[in-house]
Design a protein around this motif. Structure first.
Motif, PDB file in Angstrom:
ATOM      1  N   GLY A 117      24.212  42.474  43.899  1.00  0.00           N
ATOM      2  CA  GLY A 117      23.743  41.143  43.494  1.00  0.00           C
ATOM      3  C   GLY A 117      24.620  40.462  42.451  1.00  0.00           C
ATOM      4  O   GLY A 117      24.230  39.436  41.881  1.00  0.00           O
ATOM      5  N   LEU A 118      25.805  41.024  42.179  1.00  0.00           N
ATOM      6  CA  LEU A 118      26.667  40.415  41.160  1.00  0.00           C
ATOM      7  C   LEU A 118      27.579  39.355  41.770  1.00  0.00           C
ATOM      8  O   LEU A 118      27.947  39.429  42.943  1.00  0.00           O
ATOM      9  CB  LEU A 118      27.534  41.491  40.477  1.00  0.00           C
ATOM     10  CG  LEU A 118      26.790  42.574  39.712  1.00  0.00           C
ATOM     11  CD1 LEU A 118      27.779  43.493  39.001  1.00  0.00           C
ATOM     12  CD2 LEU A 118      25.825  41.970  38.697  1.00  0.00           C
ATOM     13  N   ARG A 119      27.920  38.361  40.941  1.00  0.00           N
ATOM     14  CA  ARG A 119      28.885  37.331  41.322  1.00  0.00           C
ATOM     15  C   ARG A 119      30.264  37.844  40.895  1.00  0.00           C
ATOM     16  O   ARG A 119      30.540  38.023  39.719  1.00  0.00           O
ATOM     17  CB  ARG A 119      28.496  36.052  40.586  1.00  0.00           C
ATOM     18  CG  ARG A 119      29.258  34.831  40.959  1.00  0.00           C
ATOM     19  CD  ARG A 119      28.567  33.599  40.334  1.00  0.00           C
ATOM     20  NE  ARG A 119      29.514  32.508  40.188  1.00  0.00           N
ATOM     21  CZ  ARG A 119      29.899  31.717  41.193  1.00  0.00           C
ATOM     22  NH1 ARG A 119      29.402  31.902  42.400  1.00  0.00           N
ATOM     23  NH2 ARG A 119      30.771  30.749  40.983  1.00  0.00           N
TER      24      ARG A 119
ATOM     25  N   TYR B  30      42.936  38.286  51.674  1.00  0.00           N
ATOM     26  CA  TYR B  30      42.322  39.582  51.986  1.00  0.00           C
ATOM     27  C   TYR B  30      40.966  39.781  51.339  1.00  0.00           C
ATOM     28  O   TYR B  30      40.202  40.628  51.736  1.00  0.00           O
ATOM     29  CB  TYR B  30      43.221  40.732  51.508  1.00  0.00           C
ATOM     30  CG  TYR B  30      44.427  40.961  52.362  1.00  0.00           C
ATOM     31  CD1 TYR B  30      44.426  41.940  53.348  1.00  0.00           C
ATOM     32  CD2 TYR B  30      45.571  40.186  52.188  1.00  0.00           C
ATOM     33  CE1 TYR B  30      45.533  42.147  54.141  1.00  0.00           C
ATOM     34  CE2 TYR B  30      46.685  40.386  52.971  1.00  0.00           C
ATOM     35  CZ  TYR B  30      46.662  41.360  53.945  1.00  0.00           C
ATOM     36  OH  TYR B  30      47.766  41.551  54.724  1.00  0.00           O
ATOM     37  N   TYR B  31      40.720  39.044  50.245  1.00  0.00           N
ATOM     38  CA  TYR B  31      39.528  39.340  49.454  1.00  0.00           C
ATOM     39  C   TYR B  31      38.472  38.265  49.652  1.00  0.00           C
ATOM     40  O   TYR B  31      38.781  37.094  49.795  1.00  0.00           O
ATOM     41  CB  TYR B  31      39.895  39.426  47.970  1.00  0.00           C
ATOM     42  CG  TYR B  31      41.016  40.387  47.685  1.00  0.00           C
ATOM     43  CD1 TYR B  31      40.934  41.729  48.067  1.00  0.00           C
ATOM     44  CD2 TYR B  31      42.163  39.954  47.028  1.00  0.00           C
ATOM     45  CE1 TYR B  31      41.972  42.605  47.809  1.00  0.00           C
ATOM     46  CE2 TYR B  31      43.203  40.823  46.764  1.00  0.00           C
ATOM     47  CZ  TYR B  31      43.103  42.149  47.151  1.00  0.00           C
ATOM     48  OH  TYR B  31      44.122  43.004  46.897  1.00  0.00           O
ATOM     49  N   HIS B  32      37.213  38.699  49.623  1.00  0.00           N
ATOM     50  CA  HIS B  32      36.120  37.745  49.743  1.00  0.00           C
ATOM     51  C   HIS B  32      35.218  37.845  48.528  1.00  0.00           C
ATOM     52  O   HIS B  32      34.024  38.062  48.646  1.00  0.00           O
ATOM     53  CB  HIS B  32      35.352  37.986  51.049  1.00  0.00           C
ATOM     54  CG  HIS B  32      36.287  37.942  52.232  1.00  0.00           C
ATOM     55  ND1 HIS B  32      36.849  36.775  52.671  1.00  0.00           N
ATOM     56  CD2 HIS B  32      36.812  38.924  52.996  1.00  0.00           C
ATOM     57  CE1 HIS B  32      37.674  37.037  53.680  1.00  0.00           C
ATOM     58  NE2 HIS B  32      37.664  38.337  53.896  1.00  0.00           N
ATOM     59  N   GLY B  33      35.831  37.708  47.350  1.00  0.00           N
ATOM     60  CA  GLY B  33      35.042  37.636  46.126  1.00  0.00           C
ATOM     61  C   GLY B  33      34.270  36.328  46.136  1.00  0.00           C
ATOM     62  O   GLY B  33      34.543  35.434  46.931  1.00  0.00           O
ATOM     63  N   ASP B  34      33.295  36.186  45.212  1.00  0.00           N
ATOM     64  CA  ASP B  34      32.606  34.903  45.106  1.00  0.00           C
ATOM     65  C   ASP B  34      33.580  33.853  44.583  1.00  0.00           C
ATOM     66  O   ASP B  34      33.499  32.686  44.945  1.00  0.00           O
ATOM     67  CB  ASP B  34      31.396  35.058  44.189  1.00  0.00           C
ATOM     68  CG  ASP B  34      30.417  36.061  44.765  1.00  0.00           C
ATOM     69  OD1 ASP B  34      29.641  35.679  45.654  1.00  0.00           O
ATOM     70  OD2 ASP B  34      30.477  37.254  44.382  1.00  0.00           O
ATOM     71  N   VAL B  35      34.479  34.289  43.704  1.00  0.00           N
ATOM     72  CA  VAL B  35      35.547  33.415  43.200  1.00  0.00           C
ATOM     73  C   VAL B  35      36.845  34.220  43.270  1.00  0.00           C
ATOM     74  O   VAL B  35      37.036  35.150  42.490  1.00  0.00           O
ATOM     75  CB  VAL B  35      35.277  33.014  41.728  1.00  0.00           C
ATOM     76  CG1 VAL B  35      36.378  32.080  41.222  1.00  0.00           C
ATOM     77  CG2 VAL B  35      33.909  32.375  41.586  1.00  0.00           C
ATOM     78  N   THR B  36      37.694  33.911  44.231  1.00  0.00           N
ATOM     79  CA  THR B  36      38.965  34.630  44.358  1.00  0.00           C
ATOM     80  C   THR B  36      40.089  33.658  44.012  1.00  0.00           C
ATOM     81  O   THR B  36      40.180  32.579  44.615  1.00  0.00           O
ATOM     82  CB  THR B  36      39.146  35.163  45.792  1.00  0.00           C
ATOM     83  OG1 THR B  36      38.010  35.972  46.113  1.00  0.00           O
ATOM     84  CG2 THR B  36      40.408  36.007  45.899  1.00  0.00           C
ATOM     85  N   ILE B  37      40.891  34.006  43.012  1.00  0.00           N
ATOM     86  CA  ILE B  37      41.919  33.069  42.544  1.00  0.00           C
ATOM     87  C   ILE B  37      43.309  33.660  42.771  1.00  0.00           C
ATOM     88  O   ILE B  37      43.560  34.821  42.424  1.00  0.00           O
ATOM     89  CB  ILE B  37      41.727  32.746  41.043  1.00  0.00           C
ATOM     90  CG1 ILE B  37      40.329  32.161  40.809  1.00  0.00           C
ATOM     91  CG2 ILE B  37      42.808  31.782  40.557  1.00  0.00           C
ATOM     92  CD1 ILE B  37      40.022  31.796  39.362  1.00  0.00           C
ATOM     93  N   ALA B  38      44.189  32.860  43.374  1.00  0.00           N
ATOM     94  CA  ALA B  38      45.597  33.258  43.494  1.00  0.00           C
ATOM     95  C   ALA B  38      46.290  32.915  42.188  1.00  0.00           C
ATOM     96  O   ALA B  38      46.481  31.749  41.870  1.00  0.00           O
ATOM     97  CB  ALA B  38      46.254  32.526  44.649  1.00  0.00           C
TER      98      ALA B  38
END
Ligand code: TXA
Ligand code: MG
Length: 347
Positions: free
Chosen positions: A267-269, A281-289
């Motif tokens: 349940g974490l963001r 490649y990543y599906h975080g809630d907020v993924t930053i290049a």
């Protein structure tokens, strides 16, 4: 206090007589503190000869008083006033890397600079910034200017004027907004009081670059061994920390993907610091290049803004890729490790 914002185009001619720069210089002469752009990060400048001005810098940042400031100059000759000797290697480095992101530590001449600026040490750290607005301001006020990074103590350093305002609005007399900085990580701090100079803080000028010019350079033991006491007092403090806990991930992309999913299932963001090469490649809630891995300079440029963005996005936890410990990667990893409080997850 009302914090003035002066917007200055760094490309215009005759910056020294630009009305904004002239006003900021007058504030410095009156022992007020103002933030200024440099090529690394924004600095919070004050008259280095004045206890009053230096006290204002420490108060605005909430900085511990045992952490000395870097003195900024516009002309090499200025250092003769407050340095007792100029070692040959330092002279060569000044010739090669000034103006630029290299801070050199010298033996200090007493009675010129505020003792508070140097935290009572018998040495002094000096640099000449490579930024037209900073140089114009330094020339106009005619003073040596003490300037730490213009963030609240412990926060990521500011790489644009908006970051300074976020941290210090109402606490300082003004901000000279000269646009975003370029290098993105702070200057390299090099102790030249020893026969073989020692890097106390890795930064914009790499060990490899220094060694090409003066031969062997040592690294302060504290950079690789947590139990050693750092020679730069500031290096013992936790720094650059985003609000959410940050973990560096030493492993494959697959491993990092699994960590992200695990935390999302709880349940974490989740925030992810990736690069242009890996962001898909990543599906975080907020993924930053954060820049491009194939050009580590671009990672350095984007690093602090990326850390600040995770605060804006209110993530609960952040995972970051790791970077090679060579070239400017050394400074990037040093800052990330501090920001993470050394929390590393190994595959
Ligand atoms: O790029 C930079 O260096 C930026 C811009 C604004 O110039 N400034 C900056 O300052 O990063 P600050 O205060 O955030 O970091 C200065 C570092 C601290 O770790 C401090 O302890 C160290 O330099 N330092 C200053 N004087 C020293 C001295 N005499 N001996 C050892 N370390 C010193
Ligand atoms: Mg700092």
């Amino acid at each position: 206090m009302n914090t003035k914002i002066w917007i200055v185009d760094k490309y215009v001619d005759n910056l020294e007589n630009n009305p904004q720069v002239v006003e900021a210089a007058r504030f410095l002469q009156e022992n007020e503190v103002v933030a200024l752009p440099t090529e690394t990060v924004y600095g919070l400048g004050g008259n280095a000869e004045s206890d009053e001005a230096v006290e204002k810098i420490f108060a605005a940042k909430g900085r511990p008083s045992d952490n000395p400031l870097i003195i900024h100059i516009a002309d090499k000759n200025q250092i003769n006033a407050f340095v007792t000797e100029l070692p040959k290697k330092a002279e060569i480095l000044m010739e090669r890397f000034w103006p630029g992101p290299l801070t050199i530590i010298f033996k200090k001449k007493d009675g010129v600079l505020s003792e508070k600026a140097t935290a009572g040490l018998d040495t002094v750290a000096v640099r000449m910034p490579d930024h037209p607005v900073a140089i114009a301001l330094l020339k106009k006020c005619g003073l040596p200017i003490a300037a730490p990074s213009a963030n609240s103590s412990g926060k990521p350093s500011p790489t644009n004027a908006q970051h300074v305002v976020e941290d210090l609005n109402g606490k300082i007399a003004g901000v000279l907004d000269g646009g975003p900085t370029g290098v993105g990580v702070e200057s390299t701090v090099l102790d030249c009081t020893e026969e073989i100079p020692i890097i106390l803080r890795p930064g914009g000028i790499t060990k490899e670059q220094l060694e090409t010019v003066i031969g062997e350079v040592h690294l302060d033991a504290a950079l690789s061994d947590e139990a050693s006491k750092p020679k730069a007092p500031g290096m013992k403090y936790q720094h650059y920390a985003p609000n959410a806990p940050l973990f560096l991930v030493n492993g494959s992309r697959e491993f990092l993907r699994r960590l992200i999913e695990e935390k999302q299932n709880e349940g974490l963001r989740v925030g992810v610091l990736a690069t242009e090469e890996s962001v898909e490649y990543y599906h975080g809630d907020v993924t930053i290049a954060c820049g491009k891995r194939s050009e580590l300079e671009s990672v350095a440029t984007a690093l602090y803004e990326t850390l600040r963005n995770f605060n804006q996005e209110k993530v609960d936890i952040i995972f970051s890729e790791m970077f090679p410990n060579t070239g400017v990667g050394h400074a990037i990893m040093n800052r990330l490790q501090k920001a993470a409080g050394n929390k590393i997850i190994h595959e």
